[in-house]
Design a protein around this motif. Sequence first.
Motif, mmCIF file in Angstrom:
data_model
loop_
_atom_site.group_PDB
_atom_site.id
_atom_site.type_symbol
_atom_site.label_atom_id
_atom_site.label_comp_id
_atom_site.label_asym_id
_atom_site.label_seq_id
_atom_site.Cartn_x
_atom_site.Cartn_y
_atom_site.Cartn_z
ATOM 1 N N PHE A 202 0.918 -1.274 -0.076
ATOM 2 C CA PHE A 202 -0.057 -0.042 -0.151
ATOM 3 C C PHE A 202 0.940 1.260 0.035
ATOM 4 C CE2 PHE A 202 -3.810 2.015 0.577
ATOM 5 C CZ PHE A 202 -3.786 3.155 1.316
ATOM 6 N N ARG A 203 1.976 1.246 0.887
ATOM 7 C CA ARG A 203 2.771 2.185 0.525
ATOM 8 C C ARG A 203 3.511 2.565 -0.428
ATOM 9 N NH1 ARG A 203 5.459 1.009 6.659
ATOM 10 N NH2 ARG A 203 3.816 1.639 7.744
ATOM 11 N N LYS A 204 4.019 1.563 -1.045
ATOM 12 C CA LYS A 204 4.591 1.581 -2.539
ATOM 13 C C LYS A 204 3.461 2.276 -3.461
ATOM 14 C CE LYS A 204 7.981 -2.341 -2.435
ATOM 15 N NZ LYS A 204 8.131 -3.429 -2.735
ATOM 16 N N TYR A 205 2.317 1.725 -3.485
ATOM 17 C CA TYR A 205 1.197 2.203 -4.331
ATOM 18 C C TYR A 205 1.071 3.768 -3.944
ATOM 19 C CZ TYR A 205 -3.481 3.328 -6.190
ATOM 20 O OH TYR A 205 -4.371 3.705 -6.651
ATOM 21 N N LEU A 206 0.979 4.218 -2.962
ATOM 22 C CA LEU A 206 0.678 5.554 -2.463
ATOM 23 C C LEU A 206 1.932 6.552 -3.071
ATOM 24 C CD1 LEU A 206 -0.622 5.756 0.922
ATOM 25 C CD2 LEU A 206 -1.911 6.293 -1.045
ATOM 26 N N GLN A 207 3.201 6.086 -2.735
ATOM 27 C CA GLN A 207 4.477 6.963 -3.410
ATOM 28 C C GLN A 207 4.442 7.025 -4.973
ATOM 29 O OE1 GLN A 207 6.693 8.411 -1.607
ATOM 30 N NE2 GLN A 207 5.724 8.062 0.357
ATOM 31 N N ARG A 208 3.952 5.810 -5.442
ATOM 32 C CA ARG A 208 4.081 5.748 -7.098
ATOM 33 C C ARG A 208 2.876 6.958 -7.458
ATOM 34 N NH1 ARG A 208 4.368 -0.660 -8.138
ATOM 35 N NH2 ARG A 208 6.663 -0.890 -7.576
ATOM 36 N N LYS A 209 1.802 6.810 -6.958
ATOM 37 C CA LYS A 209 0.609 7.793 -7.281
ATOM 38 C C LYS A 209 1.087 9.168 -7.050
ATOM 39 C CE LYS A 209 -4.326 8.072 -6.919
ATOM 40 N NZ LYS A 209 -5.444 7.668 -5.928
ATOM 41 N N LYS A 210 1.765 9.472 -5.950
ATOM 42 C CA LYS A 210 2.069 10.976 -5.502
ATOM 43 C C LYS A 210 3.306 11.318 -6.771
ATOM 44 C CE LYS A 210 1.345 10.784 -0.739
ATOM 45 N NZ LYS A 210 2.015 11.241 0.735
ATOM 46 N N ILE A 211 4.214 10.491 -6.874
ATOM 47 C CA ILE A 211 5.234 10.897 -7.930
ATOM 48 C C ILE A 211 4.466 11.114 -9.322
ATOM 49 C CG2 ILE A 211 7.262 9.998 -9.002
ATOM 50 C CD1 ILE A 211 7.921 8.382 -6.416
ATOM 51 N N ILE A 212 3.647 10.142 -9.788
ATOM 52 C CA ILE A 212 3.014 10.397 -10.995
ATOM 53 C C ILE A 212 2.298 11.829 -10.985
ATOM 54 C CG2 ILE A 212 1.334 9.189 -12.627
ATOM 55 C CD1 ILE A 212 2.308 6.638 -11.815
ATOM 56 N N CYS A 213 1.380 11.822 -9.946
ATOM 57 C CA CYS A 213 0.640 13.124 -9.994
ATOM 58 C C CYS A 213 1.554 14.223 -9.978
ATOM 59 C CB CYS A 213 -0.185 13.343 -8.830
ATOM 60 S SG CYS A 213 -1.509 11.928 -8.885
ATOM 61 N N LEU A 214 2.618 14.419 -9.405
ATOM 62 C CA LEU A 214 3.618 15.706 -9.281
ATOM 63 C C LEU A 214 3.999 15.817 -10.676
ATOM 64 C CD1 LEU A 214 4.989 17.735 -7.403
ATOM 65 C CD2 LEU A 214 6.636 15.748 -7.122
ATOM 66 N N LYS A 215 4.436 14.575 -11.363
ATOM 67 C CA LYS A 215 5.381 14.795 -12.560
ATOM 68 C C LYS A 215 4.306 15.374 -13.470
ATOM 69 C CE LYS A 215 7.964 12.220 -15.816
ATOM 70 N NZ LYS A 215 8.545 10.895 -15.815
ATOM 71 N N ILE A 216 2.960 14.852 -13.583
ATOM 72 C CA ILE A 216 1.949 15.429 -14.584
ATOM 73 C C ILE A 216 1.611 16.891 -14.198
ATOM 74 C CG2 ILE A 216 -0.473 15.111 -15.174
ATOM 75 C CD1 ILE A 216 0.020 12.089 -14.779
ATOM 76 N N GLY A 217 1.597 17.068 -12.837
ATOM 77 C CA GLY A 217 1.305 18.720 -12.695
ATOM 78 C C GLY A 217 2.454 19.628 -13.066
ATOM 79 N N ILE A 218 3.840 19.160 -12.737
ATOM 80 C CA ILE A 218 4.728 20.059 -13.381
ATOM 81 C C ILE A 218 4.669 20.122 -14.992
ATOM 82 C CG2 ILE A 218 7.254 20.073 -13.538
ATOM 83 C CD1 ILE A 218 7.248 18.653 -10.655
ATOM 84 N N ILE A 219 4.640 19.110 -15.701
ATOM 85 C CA ILE A 219 4.456 19.068 -17.232
ATOM 86 C C ILE A 219 3.178 19.912 -17.484
ATOM 87 C CG2 ILE A 219 3.856 17.731 -19.200
ATOM 88 C CD1 ILE A 219 5.446 15.398 -17.809
ATOM 89 N N GLN A 220 2.031 20.074 -16.720
ATOM 90 C CA GLN A 220 0.883 20.843 -17.360
ATOM 91 C C GLN A 220 1.399 22.250 -16.995
ATOM 92 O OE1 GLN A 220 -2.427 19.139 -15.171
ATOM 93 N NE2 GLN A 220 -2.609 17.468 -16.622
ATOM 94 N N LEU A 221 1.890 22.416 -15.786
ATOM 95 C CA LEU A 221 2.296 23.963 -15.392
ATOM 96 C C LEU A 221 3.101 24.512 -16.454
ATOM 97 C CD1 LEU A 221 2.047 26.077 -13.361
ATOM 98 C CD2 LEU A 221 3.993 25.188 -12.119
ATOM 99 N N GLN A 222 4.264 23.630 -16.928
ATOM 100 C CA GLN A 222 5.100 24.068 -17.842
ATOM 101 C C GLN A 222 4.284 24.515 -19.069
ATOM 102 O OE1 GLN A 222 8.247 21.136 -18.191
ATOM 103 N NE2 GLN A 222 9.324 21.959 -16.554
ATOM 104 N N THR A 223 3.573 23.532 -19.830
ATOM 105 C CA THR A 223 2.829 23.981 -20.861
ATOM 106 C C THR A 223 2.025 25.147 -20.880
ATOM 107 O OG1 THR A 223 1.299 22.435 -20.098
ATOM 108 C CG2 THR A 223 2.749 21.502 -21.638
#
Length: 625
Positions: A202-223
């Motif tokens: 469960f902790r692995k799943y939460l960490q992966r989800k947070k990392i993916i959300c953060l990466k998507i947010g940074i890419i959208q902000l840059q665009t």
Amino acid sequence: WRKYSTLLQYSRYRNSIIMVQALVRKTRQQNIFYQKFDAVIKLQCQFRKFSCQMLRHNLIRQQCYQLQLLEYTIFCQSSYRKKVAVNGLKIKRLQKSSATKIQSCWRTYVACLNFKNVIKSIISIQSVTRRILSQRQMNSLIYKHRVASATNIQCMVRCWQTKNAMKQYIAARNIQKIWRGFVEKVDFILMLKSVIKAQNHFRKYLQRKKIICLKIGIIQLQTIVRMRHAKSTFDEKRNGAMRLQSWWRARLVSAQFKHKIFAVIILQSAWRKRSCQRKIMVQKFAAVEIQRIWRGFVQNVGYIFFVLSAIKVQSTIRAFLAIVKVSKLRLQRFVAKVEYRRKDEAARKIQKIYATFAFEKQILLSVVMVQSKIRQYLFQRDFISIRTGFLKLQAVVRAQRIRKKASKNVRIALSRIARANNNFEEHMTLGAQNSLALTVLKTTTRLSDLITAIRILETSTRLSRECCESFVNAGAIDILYALVKSCNRSLPHMELLQLILLTIRNVSNHKYLIHKISTEDSLEILLDLVQMFRDKASIFNSASFMLERISFGHEKHFVKWKKRENRKRLEGVYNLALKKNIPSIHSPNRKNKVLQNTQISKRSLDKDCSRGLRSLKKILSKLER
């Protein structure tokens, strides 16, 4: 931004690798521990089975008293084993909680170090050197920490194994455990394993989800940011082009309209003048005719009646002819008006078509120009990024080569610099020192504090453009000019003057700040300095250079030199300084006046004052022109 993103990605990968290594080691230790624990449990089971068989034979042989005593001892043993098991579980939970706390503290410590390294690499000037040093220090710390944690874990595990071995040996020799406790322990351990695995997944799943959300947010902000910036620049250029075109068309239409109105006014004035002249001529002719007729009537009444009848006939004919002529003129005027309207409509249509054609052509030219500018900007940006990348790579390679070839003293100095950079505080930064010096300059009147503050300002303005802007915005230039007015020829005051002139010179290196340091009294103050300290080379050169820079900075300051008294004063200072720095020529025979006939072809000026003399000569030469 790319550098920051790569560093952030590198820190994430490194943290994930460390976490995976810790989990792998933890699972290995757990597997070893469970294998040993299963072996010990099997031995306990065999021993218990053997002891139960022996007890059964002994119980058959012994008496009831011994049976009761054995039951009492078994009860005591079970209670003692229960207590020992509870204590063991508490110890395990404490060990587990302490291990999780150590891991969390270590991860937070690693994350903080990574964040500090990223911030330092963005802000500091020596980014490459500090990054390499921090990476080395970080690797050494991680290695030391890993070794220490591994040794601590090994010591704890070995102590625990020895204690458990002793306890198992004593328990195997003295205590008989019950089968129910064994079953409950096995169930509890299996449940604990399943809970730990579920938590881990469960902790692995939460960490992966947070990392993916953060990466998507940074890419959208840059665009979004890039799209808004491009859209705003394109809208500004398009609006500017439309405004220029509308203004020019309005000017053309207004000019044409004014020209037509002027032509109509000239035609109306000419027509009115001609009509007035015709009326006056007609009235004059009528008066002459009336007089002539009256005189003729007086002379000959019969002839008058005959003439009147002839006049009536003539008037009727003339009226008929005038009516015919007026109708013809009206018809011609109507035809001309219709023709004028038709030509006007055709001209308007042609103008409209030409205006649309010119507008489309202008839009096409502006679009082509914008495209060329954008392509040029993109090419320059790519070229600059590639060039900076190559330069950084060259700098890194050269720095590594220099570090390999560096001596021991240089390495010690680099380590000390790295420790000092890691242990710096906020009040040690250049901006904080600059603001503190400005507050001291505004509040204190002590000479030693003023010299220290101005020395800090000289360093900060020499190294940072933002410090120059804050210096000008704080109004420190007026305070410095006031200090210059109050200085004399003593050594502390001369040191203060030299620092003030260097500070003003550092600020004037930025062209957009020259008009802010050039006040109304600045030229007079600097000219006083040049005149007072013409024998001090450093102050003379700095004041003359600032005098030249402020004079050539704006035309309104140069107008002051055109006054007779200022020009005369400047020429006197220049001649005095020139005479002082020319070596005197002595003739061998004083009786012969050789000094009057000799011509100095090359004047050897003093090297220290030559810069200031050149500045004054430039001002005088411009005044002569």
